[in-house]
Motif scaffolding. Structure first.
Motif, PDB file in Angstrom:
ATOM      1  N   HIS A 503       1.006  -1.687  -0.007  1.00 60.33           N
ATOM      2  CA  HIS A 503      -0.365   0.128   0.419  1.00 60.33           C
ATOM      3  C   HIS A 503       0.813   1.030   0.023  1.00 60.33           C
ATOM      4  O   HIS A 503       0.340   2.171   0.002  1.00 60.33           O
ATOM      5  CB  HIS A 503      -0.548  -0.143   1.443  1.00 60.33           C
ATOM      6  CG  HIS A 503      -0.436  -0.263   2.598  1.00 60.33           C
ATOM      7  ND1 HIS A 503       0.358   0.707   2.774  1.00 60.33           N
ATOM      8  CD2 HIS A 503      -0.012  -1.513   3.719  1.00 60.33           C
ATOM      9  CE1 HIS A 503       1.137   0.448   3.857  1.00 60.33           C
ATOM     10  NE2 HIS A 503       0.261  -1.257   4.137  1.00 60.33           N
ATOM     11  N   ILE A 524      -2.450   4.053  -0.977  1.00 63.58           N
ATOM     12  CA  ILE A 524      -3.325   2.980  -1.283  1.00 63.58           C
ATOM     13  C   ILE A 524      -3.745   2.878   0.798  1.00 63.58           C
ATOM     14  O   ILE A 524      -3.459   2.187   1.279  1.00 63.58           O
ATOM     15  CB  ILE A 524      -3.847   1.596  -1.053  1.00 63.58           C
ATOM     16  CG1 ILE A 524      -2.948   1.355  -2.799  1.00 63.58           C
ATOM     17  CG2 ILE A 524      -5.165   1.155  -1.018  1.00 63.58           C
ATOM     18  CD1 ILE A 524      -2.853   0.237  -3.362  1.00 63.58           C
ATOM     19  N   ALA A 526      -6.473   2.012   2.219  1.00 60.00           N
ATOM     20  CA  ALA A 526      -7.615   0.859   2.634  1.00 60.00           C
ATOM     21  C   ALA A 526      -7.367   0.156   4.258  1.00 60.00           C
ATOM     22  O   ALA A 526      -7.955   0.234   4.727  1.00 60.00           O
ATOM     23  CB  ALA A 526      -7.751   0.428   1.666  1.00 60.00           C
ATOM     24  N   GLY A 550     -16.871   1.465  -6.647  1.00 63.91           N
ATOM     25  CA  GLY A 550     -16.216   0.444  -6.241  1.00 63.91           C
ATOM     26  C   GLY A 550     -14.711   1.502  -6.122  1.00 63.91           C
ATOM     27  O   GLY A 550     -13.629   0.510  -5.585  1.00 63.91           O
ATOM     28  N   TYR A 551     -14.485   2.495  -7.023  1.00 61.64           N
ATOM     29  CA  TYR A 551     -12.870   3.249  -6.983  1.00 61.64           C
ATOM     30  C   TYR A 551     -13.149   3.467  -5.409  1.00 61.64           C
ATOM     31  O   TYR A 551     -11.746   3.391  -4.315  1.00 61.64           O
ATOM     32  CB  TYR A 551     -13.493   4.668  -8.004  1.00 61.64           C
ATOM     33  CG  TYR A 551     -12.347   5.061  -6.950  1.00 61.64           C
ATOM     34  CD1 TYR A 551     -10.668   5.663  -7.071  1.00 61.64           C
ATOM     35  CD2 TYR A 551     -12.537   7.194  -7.188  1.00 61.64           C
ATOM     36  CE1 TYR A 551     -10.375   6.593  -7.215  1.00 61.64           C
ATOM     37  CE2 TYR A 551     -11.475   8.053  -6.488  1.00 61.64           C
ATOM     38  CZ  TYR A 551     -10.482   7.530  -6.678  1.00 61.64           C
ATOM     39  OH  TYR A 551      -9.463   8.313  -6.685  1.00 61.64           O
ATOM     40  N   CYS A 553     -14.699   2.011  -2.424  1.00 61.36           N
ATOM     41  CA  CYS A 553     -14.811   0.909  -1.513  1.00 61.36           C
ATOM     42  C   CYS A 553     -12.824   1.223  -1.438  1.00 61.36           C
ATOM     43  O   CYS A 553     -12.197   0.363  -0.449  1.00 61.36           O
ATOM     44  CB  CYS A 553     -16.088   0.293  -1.860  1.00 61.36           C
ATOM     45  SG  CYS A 553     -17.476   0.391  -1.838  1.00 61.36           S
ATOM     46  N   ASP A 554     -12.890   0.682  -3.232  1.00 61.46           N
ATOM     47  CA  ASP A 554     -11.077  -0.314  -3.003  1.00 61.46           C
ATOM     48  C   ASP A 554     -10.106   0.935  -2.564  1.00 61.46           C
ATOM     49  O   ASP A 554      -9.199   0.231  -1.265  1.00 61.46           O
ATOM     50  CB  ASP A 554     -11.016  -0.345  -4.567  1.00 61.46           C
ATOM     51  CG  ASP A 554     -11.387  -1.660  -5.146  1.00 61.46           C
ATOM     52  OD1 ASP A 554     -11.443  -1.768  -4.047  1.00 61.46           O
ATOM     53  OD2 ASP A 554     -11.312  -1.997  -6.708  1.00 61.46           O
ATOM     54  N   LEU A 555     -10.417   2.138  -2.427  1.00 61.80           N
ATOM     55  CA  LEU A 555      -9.450   2.609  -1.747  1.00 61.80           C
ATOM     56  C   LEU A 555      -9.740   3.297  -0.366  1.00 61.80           C
ATOM     57  O   LEU A 555      -8.377   3.355   0.654  1.00 61.80           O
ATOM     58  CB  LEU A 555      -9.069   3.742  -2.808  1.00 61.80           C
ATOM     59  CG  LEU A 555      -7.829   3.598  -4.065  1.00 61.80           C
ATOM     60  CD1 LEU A 555      -8.115   5.182  -4.934  1.00 61.80           C
ATOM     61  CD2 LEU A 555      -7.185   2.933  -3.794  1.00 61.80           C
ATOM     62  N   ALA A 560     -16.543  -4.765   0.489  1.00 62.18           N
ATOM     63  CA  ALA A 560     -16.752  -4.593  -1.101  1.00 62.18           C
ATOM     64  C   ALA A 560     -18.647  -4.568  -0.930  1.00 62.18           C
ATOM     65  O   ALA A 560     -18.906  -4.418  -1.706  1.00 62.18           O
ATOM     66  CB  ALA A 560     -17.011  -5.482  -1.220  1.00 62.18           C
ATOM     67  N   ARG A 712      -2.431  -4.409  -8.181  1.00 64.59           N
ATOM     68  CA  ARG A 712      -3.622  -3.941  -7.212  1.00 64.59           C
ATOM     69  C   ARG A 712      -4.666  -3.898  -7.623  1.00 64.59           C
ATOM     70  O   ARG A 712      -5.251  -5.167  -7.217  1.00 64.59           O
ATOM     71  CB  ARG A 712      -3.709  -3.105  -5.849  1.00 64.59           C
ATOM     72  CG  ARG A 712      -4.349  -2.912  -4.924  1.00 64.59           C
ATOM     73  CD  ARG A 712      -3.851  -4.489  -4.029  1.00 64.59           C
ATOM     74  NE  ARG A 712      -4.296  -4.485  -2.475  1.00 64.59           N
ATOM     75  CZ  ARG A 712      -3.956  -3.335  -1.518  1.00 64.59           C
ATOM     76  NH1 ARG A 712      -2.922  -3.035  -2.038  1.00 64.59           N
ATOM     77  NH2 ARG A 712      -4.541  -3.170  -0.144  1.00 64.59           N
ATOM     78  N   PHE A 713      -5.587  -3.083  -8.799  1.00 62.80           N
ATOM     79  CA  PHE A 713      -6.848  -2.773  -8.805  1.00 62.80           C
ATOM     80  C   PHE A 713      -7.056  -3.452 -10.518  1.00 62.80           C
ATOM     81  O   PHE A 713      -8.229  -3.547 -10.647  1.00 62.80           O
ATOM     82  CB  PHE A 713      -7.519  -1.408  -8.741  1.00 62.80           C
ATOM     83  CG  PHE A 713      -7.682  -1.984  -6.832  1.00 62.80           C
ATOM     84  CD1 PHE A 713      -7.736  -2.065  -6.199  1.00 62.80           C
ATOM     85  CD2 PHE A 713      -6.400  -0.689  -6.658  1.00 62.80           C
ATOM     86  CE1 PHE A 713      -7.537  -2.628  -4.938  1.00 62.80           C
ATOM     87  CE2 PHE A 713      -6.378  -0.789  -5.012  1.00 62.80           C
ATOM     88  CZ  PHE A 713      -6.911  -1.220  -4.331  1.00 62.80           C
ATOM     89  N   TYR A 719      -8.013   4.934 -11.829  1.00 67.56           N
ATOM     90  CA  TYR A 719      -7.855   4.737 -10.473  1.00 67.56           C
ATOM     91  C   TYR A 719      -6.692   6.577 -10.181  1.00 67.56           C
ATOM     92  O   TYR A 719      -6.610   6.729  -9.143  1.00 67.56           O
ATOM     93  CB  TYR A 719      -7.694   3.520  -9.774  1.00 67.56           C
ATOM     94  CG  TYR A 719      -8.632   3.035  -9.349  1.00 67.56           C
ATOM     95  CD1 TYR A 719     -10.024   3.003 -10.206  1.00 67.56           C
ATOM     96  CD2 TYR A 719      -8.310   1.939  -8.504  1.00 67.56           C
ATOM     97  CE1 TYR A 719     -10.792   1.825  -9.522  1.00 67.56           C
ATOM     98  CE2 TYR A 719      -9.594   1.311  -8.001  1.00 67.56           C
ATOM     99  CZ  TYR A 719     -10.634   1.844  -8.650  1.00 67.56           C
ATOM    100  OH  TYR A 719     -11.781   0.410  -8.503  1.00 67.56           O
TER     101      TYR A 719
END
Length: 769
Positions: A503, A524, A526, A550-551, A553-555, A560, A712-713, A719
């Protein structure tokens, strides 16, 4: 009523005495403290096989009303042969530097443990010993007192009685608060368009203990629309506290205004108040004596702080409404520090309004209190689209080679060796080839990502931090602000280095000989934020730009399964004319060619519909180039520009130019102070020009971010570039239409706005050409 409390929490409320003292005292880390306790236990058990460690104790206190308080905890050690109970504390440097309020807290804990042990084992008395272990030398200092069981029981009952008085008051307040919140009604006759589904979504999230991403257009009333349902959910979901977290001061003001309306709905004349509200502000804004150290010998509001705290705390909770002004009034009336009184009152407030760092930062007060007291909390995050960048900053750290060089020039003999060792590692780091991203190779590469954590550098940094810590502990009178600041930076860097993962990354940046920076940059957030979201009962993140879900939530580390709700806009397409200039490119290579058509577009629109406009650009350089050309060609049209480093007065003066009935164009930077969080309804703003997609410039650091996010994504460009950029565009355009009565125009000046993938990220209610 039956309550439970830990020994530490009990004494924290009832036992602290003396001055507030925030002079720097080198304190052990958590791991060092654990190791210190283990060392004492090892020594004691080597001397006596009967020595007991981690002695679990529990006892009850029943007051005159028949209410029970259960007190529990673990005493560090007990020697039954000598009848000695020990409480172990670790420290660095001279023990005499320890603040009196800390020593009083330690004795109180030991006396409570002693009372519990005497009761549990039928002892007539005990020797009570505070064991202070100095970590640098391993030296023990023992302070002992002998007390009878009766004397300890009396002290125990005294602490319990004080705590129960507060507990009864809190229980009564909680009952009164929940009863009022069950009857809470919306403070207006009707909801605004879209506000009811917004409120229903927040209530459902609180009721199901879930997180929620909530995208709702500017002007819908998101602040009131989120506070009302979360407050209504508090009694039904057993929530202890509600935290409303903002990015900027205007967000706190809006929250306090909404809470004032809701408080009126609860009954403004109630005494005591049904809802306690506290505003937290930064220390530099709350300090009454700037430049004065935070201890009793220097600041009059720190002198005797803990002696006056109980009365100040009682006055604060009785008042109930504690915005910055009210908190200051209470604090000064009791001659205590407003900032630290606010920190104390966070424990006793129902709603806390503060900055996002108060819950999400490394040392966040509200998150620490939530964990310590096992609160069920609701968290509301305003302007949540900014949380990604704010969190990246919270979990990043940097070291400056020039600062180290300055310290080395004036270092004492004891510090010169560890600082010199660190300097050599800086030099070695300059030779590290590492991974490079689109930059020259070799020693003079201006930027590179290190291929692996700089282990030797980190070890040298840790050794230097230890040496500085020991030096400051041994020389308490020789306060060197530069040395302390470097120590704090070193400690922050090493703490984050312990949590290093994919991260984050290490960056080495060189601006010239001896002018390098080593950064531990979080990309990141997260992994750091996810535990904070998990601690909350429900967290609602809301903004006008939280798409795609989703962007975020991911970061941000949201589950999810987090719902992503977009509230329909209350605005109609005919309110906003949207135009796209497909013949203009704002790409860096085309900047010079873009100046003339942009100037012509601004002048043409102004002449067609005179009024107040904002024009947004990707950088100050671009802004200044267009503004200069505009002034030369159309000097008769009033215009003003945002400048670098504007203070609050200058920002206010900029906004005052947007008066009803006024005319002119304000030039501003996209993503800056005037691109979001400002309200210019009606004639104050009738249009905006946006001469950029908001994409960050393509350079080494940004490309590094793109590559990491791609790995990662699988969405590196989106992103790192597209989603953040277009969120800025939508935020800036959102300044134009603020109410259902507003009319205006937005001119998007770049051919890329016509691309399908870009158009798909613009608000659905816009009528795109």
């Amino acid at each position: 009523m039956r309550l439970t409390v830990a020994v530490r929490a009990l004494c924290d409320v009832t036992a602290r005495r003396g001055d507030l003292d925030h002079r720097f005292t080198p304190s052990p880390t958590a791991s060092e403290g654990i190791a210190g306790h283990a060392l004492i236990a090892e020594r004691r058990q080597a001397a006596s096989a009967d020595y007991e460690t981690e002695v679990a104790l529990c006892g009850e206190h029943v007051d005159e009303m028949g209410q029970t308080l259960v007190v529990s905890g673990r005493a560090d050690g007990f020697d039954p042969t000598r009848g000695r109970l020990e409480e172990v504390k670790t420290h660095r440097g001279e023990l005499s530097r320890m603040a009196d309020n800390q020593r009083a807290l330690h004795w109180a804990q030991l006396f409570v443990y002693g009372a519990l042990l005497c009761r549990a084992r039928g002892l007539k008395g005990l020797t009570l010993t505070l064991v202070y272990l100095e970590l640098g030398s391993g030296r023990e200092t023992r302070l002992s007192e002998t007390r009878t069981a009766a004397a300890l029981q009396a002290l125990f009952e005294e602490h319990c009685a004080r705590y129960m008085a507060w507990a009864r008051q809190e229980a009564a307040h909680r009952e009164r608060r929940d009863a009022a919140l069950r009857q809470l009604t919306f403070p207006f006759a009707t909801f605004r368009t879209g506000q009811r589904p917004l409120a229903e979504a927040v209530y459902k999230a609180a009721s199901t203990s879930r997180a929620l991403l909530l995208q709702a257009p500017t002007g819908i009333g998101k602040t009131l629309g989120t506070l009302f349902p979360m407050l209504a959910a508090m009694p039904r979901q057993g929530l202890d506290r509600l935290f409303f977290l903002t990015m900027k001061t205007p967000g706190r003001r809006l929250a306090l205004e909404a809470l004032t309306r809701l408080g009126d709905a609860l009954g403004p004349l109630q005494a005591p108040p049904a809802l306690r509200v506290l505003e937290l502000v930064a220390r530099d804004k709350a300090c009454e004596h700037p430049g004065t150290a935070c201890h009793g010998e220097a600041c009059p509001l720190a002198k005797g702080f803990y002696d006056r705290l109980p009365a100040a705390r009682a006055a604060g909770v009785a008042r109930g409404w504690l915005d910055r002004r009210a908190l200051r009034e209470v604090a000064l009336a009791h001659e205590v520090c407003p900032y630290y009184l606010g920190q104390e009152l966070a424990r006793w407030s129902d709603v806390v309004v503060g900055d996002v760092n108060h819950y999400f930062d490394v040392h966040a007060l509200l998150h620490a209190l939530t964990q310590a007291h096992e609160w069920r909390v609701g968290v509301l995050v305003d302007e949540a689209h900014n949380l990604i960048e704010r969190a990246r900053g919270m979990y990043s750290a940097e070291l400056d080679q020039r600062r180290l060089a300055g310290l080395r020039r004036q270092a004492t003999p004891a510090l010169s060796r560890p600082l010199a060792r660190l300097g050599r590692q800086w030099a070695a780091l300059g030779d590290d080839k590492g991974d490079r991203t689109g930059v020259p190779t070799g020693r003079d590469a201006p930027y590179r990502v290190l291929s692996a954590p700089p282990g030797a550098m980190l070890r040298a940094l840790g050794q230097a931090a230890t040496a500085i810590t020991d030096h400051l502990a041994e020389h308490p009178g020789e306060v060197d602000p530069a040395l302390q600041e470097f120590l704090f930076e070193a400690l922050a860097f090493t703490r984050l280095a312990e949590a290093f993962g994919d991260h984050s990354l290490y960056e080495f940046t060189r601006a010239g000989r001896g002018r390098a920076r080593l950064s531990l940059r979080n990309l990141i957030p997260a992994p750091f934020l996810a535990p904070r979201f998990a601690t909350s009962h429900s967290a609602v993140l809301f903004s006008a730009t939280l798409s795609p879900g989703g962007y975020f939530c991911d970061l941000l580390g949201l589950p999810a399964t987090t719902p992503c709700l977009e509230v329909a806009s209350p605005f109609a397409g005919e309110q906003l004319e949207v135009r796209i200039r497909r013949d203009i490119s704002t790409r860096y290579a085309h900047r010079e060619a873009s100046l003339a058509p942009i100037v012509a577009t601004l002048a043409e629109q102004f002449q067609r519909a005179p009024g107040n406009y904002l024009a947004f650009f990707s950088s100050f350089a671009y802004l200044e180039a267009v503004a200069a050309r505009f002034g030369e060609a159309h000097g008769e049209i009033p215009h003003w520009r945002q400048t670098r480093g504007m203070d609050e007065a200058a920002r206010e003066a900029f906004l005052e130019r947007f008066a009803p009935g006024g005319q002119g164009i304000g030039f501003a930077v996209l993503g800056g102070a005037f691109a979001e969080g400002i309200d210019l309804p009606g004639e104050r703003l009738i249009g905006a020009f946006i001469a950029t997609l908001g994409l960050p410039p393509v350079e080494a650091r940004q490309e590094t971010l793109r590559e990491r996010l791609e790995a990662r994504f699988g969405r590196g460009f989106d992103y790192a570039y597209q989603y953040p950029g277009l969120n800025k565009v939508v935020q800036a355009a959102g300044r134009v239409i603020r109410t259902p009565e507003d009319r205006g125009v937005v001119v998007l000046m770049d051919d890329r706005f016509a691309r399908p993938e870009v158009r798909a990220l613009l608000p659905g209610w816009w009528r795109l050409p």
